[in-house]
Design an enzyme around this catalytic site. Structure first.
Site, PDB file in Angstrom:
ATOM      1  N   GLY A  26       0.826  -1.207   0.000  1.00  0.00           N
ATOM      2  CA  GLY A  26       0.000   0.000   0.000  1.00  0.00           C
ATOM      3  C   GLY A  26       0.857   1.253   0.000  1.00  0.00           C
ATOM      4  O   GLY A  26       2.092   1.194  -0.106  1.00  0.00           O
TER       5      GLY A  26
ATOM      6  N   ILE B 118       1.570   3.841   2.366  1.00  0.00           N
ATOM      7  CA  ILE B 118       2.571   4.090   3.408  1.00  0.00           C
ATOM      8  C   ILE B 118       3.478   2.859   3.570  1.00  0.00           C
ATOM      9  O   ILE B 118       4.691   2.984   3.728  1.00  0.00           O
ATOM     10  CB  ILE B 118       1.903   4.466   4.747  1.00  0.00           C
ATOM     11  CG1 ILE B 118       1.002   5.690   4.550  1.00  0.00           C
ATOM     12  CG2 ILE B 118       2.958   4.742   5.829  1.00  0.00           C
ATOM     13  CD1 ILE B 118       0.217   6.127   5.775  1.00  0.00           C
TER      14      ILE B 118
ATOM     15  N   ASN C 274      -2.790  -8.320   0.593  1.00  0.00           N
ATOM     16  CA  ASN C 274      -3.765  -9.048  -0.241  1.00  0.00           C
ATOM     17  C   ASN C 274      -4.058  -8.310  -1.544  1.00  0.00           C
ATOM     18  O   ASN C 274      -4.902  -8.737  -2.329  1.00  0.00           O
ATOM     19  CB  ASN C 274      -5.066  -9.317   0.529  1.00  0.00           C
ATOM     20  CG  ASN C 274      -5.849  -8.043   0.810  1.00  0.00           C
ATOM     21  OD1 ASN C 274      -5.399  -6.944   0.493  1.00  0.00           O
ATOM     22  ND2 ASN C 274      -7.013  -8.190   1.415  1.00  0.00           N
TER      23      ASN C 274
ATOM     24  N   ALA D 184      -1.063   0.923  13.083  1.00  0.00           N
ATOM     25  CA  ALA D 184      -1.529   2.157  12.431  1.00  0.00           C
ATOM     26  C   ALA D 184      -2.966   2.456  12.825  1.00  0.00           C
ATOM     27  O   ALA D 184      -3.874   1.673  12.572  1.00  0.00           O
ATOM     28  CB  ALA D 184      -1.425   2.016  10.917  1.00  0.00           C
TER      29      ALA D 184
ATOM     30  N   TYR E 281     -14.944   3.001  10.063  1.00  0.00           N
ATOM     31  CA  TYR E 281     -13.478   2.977  10.019  1.00  0.00           C
ATOM     32  C   TYR E 281     -12.885   3.451  11.343  1.00  0.00           C
ATOM     33  O   TYR E 281     -12.012   2.811  11.930  1.00  0.00           O
ATOM     34  CB  TYR E 281     -13.015   3.860   8.851  1.00  0.00           C
ATOM     35  CG  TYR E 281     -11.534   3.949   8.685  1.00  0.00           C
ATOM     36  CD1 TYR E 281     -10.773   2.814   8.430  1.00  0.00           C
ATOM     37  CD2 TYR E 281     -10.882   5.181   8.767  1.00  0.00           C
ATOM     38  CE1 TYR E 281      -9.408   2.905   8.274  1.00  0.00           C
ATOM     39  CE2 TYR E 281      -9.519   5.276   8.601  1.00  0.00           C
ATOM     40  CZ  TYR E 281      -8.787   4.133   8.357  1.00  0.00           C
ATOM     41  OH  TYR E 281      -7.430   4.221   8.194  1.00  0.00           O
TER      42      TYR E 281
END
Ligand code: UDP
Length: 327
Positions: A10, A12, A32, A119, A151
């Site tokens: 991803g 970061i 994934n 994170a 989230y």
């Protein structure tokens, strides 16, 4: 050092991989590829210090072996981006909470104690009407089940999972609340503003400003973020703590759009879009979001090196070069 990065393909995560490989560490990425991309890993392919497993953190059977191997773990794997969250809240809940618990359990069961970075996000401050946020400030979330906050809730659960394991089993975990990270490899299709505006400006298309553009954000270059995360991971005083990570220079979104147009010497107009048209009925935007960085500074001495203008110039240049390559 052996560094395991979940979500390492991803945005970061791939910068963390680059940072540690450049330092001579061994890096193991699991991803994934749901929002991460192989393109982000391309520069490391063939590097003997780099290893990649394409797997979902929820089912990965290499997890026990990987956590045993690691001296440091960055747990970045998560379903991110407002659009994704509204599209698939079930996946958000599962990946973000069960994924974190699997890692912590694997550490505890194996008796391993590497340095761990979990994170989290500035989203956890929720609807708190303050304009800047310190780690001790209140978290304000609506009590009726609004999925827009799924989230934030999962990340808050991750924070408490981390604190519980740190307290009960003495694990060396630091939780980081990341504030609006920007930089190369970030893509706009999950709703993030800077890559969207940069692309629109370079192509002389209208910049889509949501609401009236008075909302403010503080953007931190990912190349600064990884330095902060690296320092926090290795800082014993940070273990068991939650720490804001970002840049405290703030800008209204309308000014950001104008700055990008100016830096790109673009002919793009601004196009104002209502929140309802941008996100649908359910969305509530956060008006201001600036990190108080006293804790990060006290623990690590960190100060960001990248200014917003430098980052924007770099991103505009990259967008242009990429277009030339495609053309
Ligand atoms: N935003 C915007 N236009 C876009 C994408 C986002 O005006 O094309 C706004 C968005 O409403 C928010 C800010 O920019 O106020 C930052 O959005 P982003 O999704 O990047 O981060 P977050 O909302 O999580 O802080």
């Amino acid at each position: 050092m052996h560094v395991l990065i979940t979500g390492g393909a991803g945005f970061i995560g791939s910068h963390l991989a680059e940072h540690h490989l450049a330092r001579g560490d061994q890096v193991y990425v699991v991803d994934n590829l749901s929002t991460g991309s192989l393109t982000n890993l391309k520069p490391f392919r063939g590097n003997p210090a780099f290893r990649f497993a394409e797997a979902d953190i929820l089912h990965w059977n290499g997890l026990s072996e990987a956590v045993a191997w690691a001296d440091r773990i960055y747990h970045m794997a998560a379903v991110v981006g407002v659009k994704k969250v509204l599209e698939d809240p079930v996946a958000v809940m599962a990946t973000n909470m069960t994924g974190t618990e699997r890692i912590l359990r694997a550490l505890h069961h194996g008796g391993w104690n590497p340095q761990v970075v979990i994170a989290s996000t500035s989203e956890v401050y929720g609807f708190n009407p303050q304009s800047s946020f310190a780690e001790t400030d209140y978290i304000v979330l609506p009590s009726a089940g609004r999925l827009r906050w799924a989230y934030a809730v999962t990340k808050l659960a991750d924070e408490f999972l981390a604190f519980s394991y740190a307290r009960k089993y003495g694990l060396n975990i630091v939780v980081v609340r990341l504030f609006n990270t920007i930089g190369p490899n970030q893509v706009g299709h999950y709703g993030m503003v800077v890559p969207s505006f940069v692309k629109q400006a370079v192509h002389n298309e209208p910049l889509t400003v949501y609401g009236e553009g008075n909302q403010t954000r503080s953007f931190c270059d990912v190349r600064d973020t990884v330095v902060a995360l690296d320092r926090l991971a290795g800082c014993p005083e940070a273990w068991g703590e939650v720490v804001n990570v970002g840049n405290d220079q703030e800008i209204p979104i309308r000014d950001l759009a104008e700055l990008i147009i100016q830096r790109a010497q673009s002919a793009s107009p601004l196009h104002y879009l209502s929140y309802k048209d941008a996100y649908g009925e359910e969305f509530e935007d956060v008006t201001h979001r600036r990190p108080v960085l006293n804790k990060l500074r006290a623990l690590t001495g960190f100060t960001p090196e990248w200014t917003l203008t430098d980052t924007l110039d770099d991103l505009i240049e990259r967008e242009r070069t990429q277009n030339l390559r495609v053309a």
